[in-house]
Design a protein around this motif. Sequence first.
Motif, PDB file in Angstrom:
ATOM      1  N   ASN A   2       0.830  -1.202   0.000  1.00  0.00           N
ATOM      2  CA  ASN A   2       0.000   0.000   0.000  1.00  0.00           C
ATOM      3  C   ASN A   2       0.869   1.258   0.000  1.00  0.00           C
ATOM      4  O   ASN A   2       2.087   1.220   0.168  1.00  0.00           O
ATOM      5  CB  ASN A   2      -0.980  -0.002   1.187  1.00  0.00           C
ATOM      6  CG  ASN A   2      -0.271   0.031   2.532  1.00  0.00           C
ATOM      7  OD1 ASN A   2       0.707   0.742   2.725  1.00  0.00           O
ATOM      8  ND2 ASN A   2      -0.770  -0.750   3.472  1.00  0.00           N
ATOM      9  N   LYS A   3       0.208   2.383  -0.209  1.00  0.00           N
ATOM     10  CA  LYS A   3       0.924   3.640  -0.402  1.00  0.00           C
ATOM     11  C   LYS A   3       1.743   4.039   0.812  1.00  0.00           C
ATOM     12  O   LYS A   3       2.861   4.539   0.679  1.00  0.00           O
ATOM     13  CB  LYS A   3      -0.088   4.741  -0.750  1.00  0.00           C
ATOM     14  CG  LYS A   3       0.554   6.047  -1.154  1.00  0.00           C
ATOM     15  CD  LYS A   3      -0.501   7.039  -1.614  1.00  0.00           C
ATOM     16  CE  LYS A   3       0.156   8.354  -2.027  1.00  0.00           C
ATOM     17  NZ  LYS A   3      -0.875   9.335  -2.480  1.00  0.00           N
ATOM     18  N   SER A   4       1.222   3.823   2.008  1.00  0.00           N
ATOM     19  CA  SER A   4       1.952   4.228   3.221  1.00  0.00           C
ATOM     20  C   SER A   4       3.234   3.427   3.388  1.00  0.00           C
ATOM     21  O   SER A   4       4.268   3.975   3.801  1.00  0.00           O
ATOM     22  CB  SER A   4       1.050   4.059   4.448  1.00  0.00           C
ATOM     23  OG  SER A   4       0.704   2.700   4.649  1.00  0.00           O
ATOM     24  N   ILE A   5       3.180   2.131   3.073  1.00  0.00           N
ATOM     25  CA  ILE A   5       4.387   1.300   3.163  1.00  0.00           C
ATOM     26  C   ILE A   5       5.409   1.739   2.127  1.00  0.00           C
ATOM     27  O   ILE A   5       6.605   1.838   2.411  1.00  0.00           O
ATOM     28  CB  ILE A   5       4.027  -0.192   2.980  1.00  0.00           C
ATOM     29  CG1 ILE A   5       3.170  -0.671   4.152  1.00  0.00           C
ATOM     30  CG2 ILE A   5       5.283  -1.044   2.857  1.00  0.00           C
ATOM     31  CD1 ILE A   5       2.661  -2.089   3.993  1.00  0.00           C
ATOM     32  N   LEU A   6       4.934   2.033   0.916  1.00  0.00           N
ATOM     33  CA  LEU A   6       5.826   2.491  -0.148  1.00  0.00           C
ATOM     34  C   LEU A   6       6.471   3.823   0.224  1.00  0.00           C
ATOM     35  O   LEU A   6       7.683   4.014   0.045  1.00  0.00           O
ATOM     36  CB  LEU A   6       5.038   2.639  -1.452  1.00  0.00           C
ATOM     37  CG  LEU A   6       5.832   3.103  -2.670  1.00  0.00           C
ATOM     38  CD1 LEU A   6       6.941   2.113  -3.004  1.00  0.00           C
ATOM     39  CD2 LEU A   6       4.902   3.272  -3.869  1.00  0.00           C
ATOM     40  N   ASN A   7       5.686   4.750   0.765  1.00  0.00           N
ATOM     41  CA  ASN A   7       6.232   6.044   1.179  1.00  0.00           C
ATOM     42  C   ASN A   7       7.277   5.881   2.275  1.00  0.00           C
ATOM     43  O   ASN A   7       8.311   6.556   2.273  1.00  0.00           O
ATOM     44  CB  ASN A   7       5.113   6.961   1.662  1.00  0.00           C
ATOM     45  CG  ASN A   7       4.259   7.481   0.524  1.00  0.00           C
ATOM     46  OD1 ASN A   7       4.672   7.432  -0.635  1.00  0.00           O
ATOM     47  ND2 ASN A   7       3.071   7.963   0.834  1.00  0.00           N
ATOM     48  N   LYS A   8       6.989   4.992   3.226  1.00  0.00           N
ATOM     49  CA  LYS A   8       7.936   4.759   4.313  1.00  0.00           C
ATOM     50  C   LYS A   8       9.248   4.206   3.775  1.00  0.00           C
ATOM     51  O   LYS A   8      10.337   4.616   4.209  1.00  0.00           O
ATOM     52  CB  LYS A   8       7.330   3.786   5.329  1.00  0.00           C
ATOM     53  CG  LYS A   8       8.194   3.579   6.565  1.00  0.00           C
ATOM     54  CD  LYS A   8       7.480   2.703   7.585  1.00  0.00           C
ATOM     55  CE  LYS A   8       8.348   2.504   8.822  1.00  0.00           C
ATOM     56  NZ  LYS A   8       7.663   1.653   9.834  1.00  0.00           N
ATOM     57  N   LEU A   9       9.159   3.274   2.826  1.00  0.00           N
ATOM     58  CA  LEU A   9      10.358   2.695   2.246  1.00  0.00           C
ATOM     59  C   LEU A   9      11.173   3.758   1.514  1.00  0.00           C
ATOM     60  O   LEU A   9      12.391   3.864   1.713  1.00  0.00           O
ATOM     61  CB  LEU A   9       9.990   1.568   1.281  1.00  0.00           C
ATOM     62  CG  LEU A   9      11.157   0.942   0.507  1.00  0.00           C
ATOM     63  CD1 LEU A   9      12.105   0.219   1.449  1.00  0.00           C
ATOM     64  CD2 LEU A   9      10.640  -0.010  -0.570  1.00  0.00           C
ATOM     65  N   THR A  10      10.517   4.547   0.652  1.00  0.00           N
ATOM     66  CA  THR A  10      11.247   5.548  -0.123  1.00  0.00           C
ATOM     67  C   THR A  10      11.841   6.629   0.774  1.00  0.00           C
ATOM     68  O   THR A  10      12.966   7.089   0.537  1.00  0.00           O
ATOM     69  CB  THR A  10      10.338   6.185  -1.185  1.00  0.00           C
ATOM     70  OG1 THR A  10       9.127   6.651  -0.571  1.00  0.00           O
ATOM     71  CG2 THR A  10       9.961   5.179  -2.252  1.00  0.00           C
ATOM     72  N   ASN A  11      11.128   7.028   1.797  1.00  0.00           N
ATOM     73  CA  ASN A  11      11.680   8.014   2.737  1.00  0.00           C
ATOM     74  C   ASN A  11      12.882   7.445   3.479  1.00  0.00           C
ATOM     75  O   ASN A  11      13.878   8.150   3.723  1.00  0.00           O
ATOM     76  CB  ASN A  11      10.607   8.465   3.723  1.00  0.00           C
ATOM     77  CG  ASN A  11       9.565   9.358   3.086  1.00  0.00           C
ATOM     78  OD1 ASN A  11       9.851  10.081   2.133  1.00  0.00           O
ATOM     79  ND2 ASN A  11       8.347   9.316   3.589  1.00  0.00           N
ATOM     80  N   SER A  12      12.812   6.177   3.846  1.00  0.00           N
ATOM     81  CA  SER A  12      13.941   5.540   4.527  1.00  0.00           C
ATOM     82  C   SER A  12      15.153   5.437   3.613  1.00  0.00           C
ATOM     83  O   SER A  12      16.292   5.631   4.051  1.00  0.00           O
ATOM     84  CB  SER A  12      13.557   4.144   5.024  1.00  0.00           C
ATOM     85  OG  SER A  12      12.559   4.222   6.015  1.00  0.00           O
ATOM     86  N   ILE A  13      14.917   5.140   2.339  1.00  0.00           N
ATOM     87  CA  ILE A  13      16.022   5.097   1.370  1.00  0.00           C
ATOM     88  C   ILE A  13      16.721   6.451   1.333  1.00  0.00           C
ATOM     89  O   ILE A  13      17.948   6.544   1.371  1.00  0.00           O
ATOM     90  CB  ILE A  13      15.509   4.703  -0.029  1.00  0.00           C
ATOM     91  CG1 ILE A  13      15.094   3.224  -0.044  1.00  0.00           C
ATOM     92  CG2 ILE A  13      16.584   4.954  -1.088  1.00  0.00           C
ATOM     93  CD1 ILE A  13      14.347   2.806  -1.306  1.00  0.00           C
ATOM     94  N   ASN A  14      15.944   7.527   1.266  1.00  0.00           N
ATOM     95  CA  ASN A  14      16.532   8.867   1.244  1.00  0.00           C
ATOM     96  C   ASN A  14      17.317   9.162   2.508  1.00  0.00           C
ATOM     97  O   ASN A  14      18.344   9.848   2.477  1.00  0.00           O
ATOM     98  CB  ASN A  14      15.441   9.921   1.036  1.00  0.00           C
ATOM     99  CG  ASN A  14      15.396  10.428  -0.392  1.00  0.00           C
ATOM    100  OD1 ASN A  14      16.335  10.247  -1.158  1.00  0.00           O
ATOM    101  ND2 ASN A  14      14.302  11.067  -0.762  1.00  0.00           N
ATOM    102  N   ASN A  15      16.857   8.663   3.639  1.00  0.00           N
ATOM    103  CA  ASN A  15      17.566   8.900   4.904  1.00  0.00           C
ATOM    104  C   ASN A  15      18.950   8.268   4.911  1.00  0.00           C
ATOM    105  O   ASN A  15      19.864   8.755   5.583  1.00  0.00           O
ATOM    106  CB  ASN A  15      16.747   8.356   6.080  1.00  0.00           C
ATOM    107  CG  ASN A  15      15.506   9.181   6.351  1.00  0.00           C
ATOM    108  OD1 ASN A  15      15.446  10.354   5.985  1.00  0.00           O
ATOM    109  ND2 ASN A  15      14.505   8.570   6.974  1.00  0.00           N
ATOM    110  N   PHE A  16      19.098   7.158   4.153  1.00  0.00           N
ATOM    111  CA  PHE A  16      20.390   6.477   4.108  1.00  0.00           C
ATOM    112  C   PHE A  16      21.300   7.006   3.001  1.00  0.00           C
ATOM    113  O   PHE A  16      22.463   6.610   2.926  1.00  0.00           O
ATOM    114  CB  PHE A  16      20.190   4.969   3.925  1.00  0.00           C
ATOM    115  CG  PHE A  16      19.723   4.264   5.161  1.00  0.00           C
ATOM    116  CD1 PHE A  16      20.547   4.160   6.281  1.00  0.00           C
ATOM    117  CD2 PHE A  16      18.459   3.702   5.228  1.00  0.00           C
ATOM    118  CE1 PHE A  16      20.117   3.517   7.422  1.00  0.00           C
ATOM    119  CE2 PHE A  16      18.022   3.042   6.380  1.00  0.00           C
ATOM    120  CZ  PHE A  16      18.849   2.948   7.476  1.00  0.00           C
TER     121      PHE A  16
END
Length: 206
Positions: A2-16
Motif C-alpha cells: 500500500n501507499k503508506s508502506i511504499l512512502n515509508k520505504l522511499t523516505n527511509s532510502i533517502n535517509n540512508f
Amino acid sequence: MNKSILNKLTNSINNFRINSKLSINKDFLFLEPTNELLRGYCINKSGLNKMQFELRYFVFPLYKPSETIKLTFGGTILNNKRQWWELNEENGEVIAKEIASKMVDVENSFFAKIYDSLSFLNYYYKDRKINFRYYEAIALSACYSKQKNRIEILKDLKSFCSNRENVNNPFAKKIISNIELLLQSENMQTFLNLWMDENRKRIGIE
C-alpha cells in the motif's frame, strides 16, 4: 504494497543516502537535476505478492515523445542474485539501507557515464538497431545534441522503421511522422523542446 508502506520505504532510502536525495514521484525516485534526461529508479510491484517488488534503474530522454516513462534503458537492481525484494513488518530499514548502498554503485557506474544527450548517444549508439523504439531515442539524442550527422541518422531511422518493422504498426508510423516533422523543420529544437515540455507536464516534474 500500500501507499503508506511504499512512502515509508522511499523516505527511509533517502535517509540512508548521504550525498544526494531523490525526488519521489509515485513509484519513481528521480535523480536531480532532471534536465534533458530523466534518470532514476522505479519500484515495480509484484502482481502476485503485495509485499514483493523489483527495483529498476533507468534513463529516459525527455525529448522523446512518450505517453509514459519507459524503462527501456537501464537494468534491475538485484537482491543478492534474486530479482524480487520482499518487505515484512521488521525489515524495512534493513532493505532501505541495502538499496541505498546499491544505488550508490549504480550511480558511480551507469549514471556516471550517462548524464546528457551526448553521453546517452555515445553509450547506446552501437545498439541502435535493436528495435525501432530503441533507435528513436538514439536518433533524437543525436538531434538534441546537434550532431553533424543527425540528418543522416534520422533518415536511417526512417528507413529502418519502413523496412525492418511493420509499417502499419501505429508506433512505427508515429515515429516516421515525427522524423518527417524534424527533417522538414528549420529548427528541430522547437519540436524537441515541445516534446520535452509535454513529457514534463505528463510526469509532473518542473
